[in-house]
Write a protein that holds these residues in place. Structure first.
Motif, PDB file in Angstrom:
ATOM      1  N   GLU A   1       0.837  -1.195   0.000  1.00  0.00           N
ATOM      2  CA  GLU A   1       0.000   0.000   0.000  1.00  0.00           C
ATOM      3  C   GLU A   1       0.871   1.243   0.000  1.00  0.00           C
ATOM      4  O   GLU A   1       1.832   1.331   0.764  1.00  0.00           O
ATOM      5  N   GLN A   2       0.550   2.188  -0.877  1.00  0.00           N
ATOM      6  CA  GLN A   2       1.277   3.442  -0.929  1.00  0.00           C
ATOM      7  C   GLN A   2       0.292   4.590  -0.757  1.00  0.00           C
ATOM      8  O   GLN A   2      -0.803   4.563  -1.308  1.00  0.00           O
ATOM      9  N   ALA A   3       0.722   5.595   0.000  1.00  0.00           N
ATOM     10  CA  ALA A   3      -0.108   6.773   0.208  1.00  0.00           C
ATOM     11  C   ALA A   3       0.535   7.948  -0.510  1.00  0.00           C
ATOM     12  O   ALA A   3       1.710   8.246  -0.309  1.00  0.00           O
ATOM     13  N   LYS A   4      -0.232   8.593  -1.381  1.00  0.00           N
ATOM     14  CA  LYS A   4       0.264   9.742  -2.125  1.00  0.00           C
ATOM     15  C   LYS A   4      -0.820  10.809  -2.135  1.00  0.00           C
ATOM     16  O   LYS A   4      -1.934  10.555  -2.595  1.00  0.00           O
TER      17      LYS A   4
ATOM     18  N   GLY B   1      -2.560  11.898   0.259  1.00  0.00           N
ATOM     19  CA  GLY B   1      -3.706  11.498   1.066  1.00  0.00           C
ATOM     20  C   GLY B   1      -4.545  10.394   0.471  1.00  0.00           C
ATOM     21  O   GLY B   1      -5.554   9.998   1.038  1.00  0.00           O
TER      22      GLY B   1
ATOM     23  N   LYS C   1      -4.728   6.469  -0.689  1.00  0.00           N
ATOM     24  CA  LYS C   1      -4.063   5.175  -0.542  1.00  0.00           C
ATOM     25  C   LYS C   1      -4.403   4.310  -1.741  1.00  0.00           C
ATOM     26  O   LYS C   1      -5.553   4.246  -2.166  1.00  0.00           O
ATOM     27  N   ARG C   2      -3.394   3.640  -2.275  1.00  0.00           N
ATOM     28  CA  ARG C   2      -3.631   2.734  -3.389  1.00  0.00           C
ATOM     29  C   ARG C   2      -2.696   1.534  -3.270  1.00  0.00           C
ATOM     30  O   ARG C   2      -1.623   1.624  -2.682  1.00  0.00           O
TER      31      ARG C   2
END
Length: 119
Positions: free
Chosen positions: A97-100, A102, A104-105
């Motif tokens: 999971e990556q947060a960019k 605000g 999350k994907r």
């Protein structure tokens, strides 16, 4: 997601040994992925010579002669090089999971099977 991409360091795992004039064991960077992802052009591997007909341009300069360049090889004949051990390895995938900004994907990341490091 493709296992081998442009810019990856790969090693040739099939063919004649280098002592016999082959390319097995050579490492090089992937210059291009062609033919729908089935073939790759590797820097310094699978050199061929092409004879071009001698011609003349409008300015009078001569063209043609013998050109040497890398030809594509099948993707099954190369293996990705592990960044830690510098040896060929298989490729696996891990979902993280990556947060960019605000948001999350979930993203698939390529992982070397031998060392477990990200590629």
């Amino acid at each position: 997601m493709a296992k081998i991409k442009k810019g990856d360091l790969v090693q040739v795992i099939t063919g004649a040994k280098q002592e016999r004039g082959g390319d097995r064991g050579k490492q090089g960077k992937v210059l291009d992925v062609v033919d729908g992802g089935n073939r790759v052009v590797v820097e310094g591997v699978n050199y061929i010579t092409k004879h071009n007909r001698i011609g003349q341009t409008q300015r009078g300069t001569k063209t043609g002669g013998i050109e040497t360049y890398e030809a594509p090889i099948h993707i099954s004949n190369v293996a990705l090089v592990d960044p830690e051990t510098k040896k060929p390895t298989r490729v696996g995938f891990r979902v993280e999971e990556q947060a960019k900004d605000g948001v999350k994907r979930m993203v698939r990341v390529r992982v070397a099977k031998k060392s477990g490091k990200d590629i």
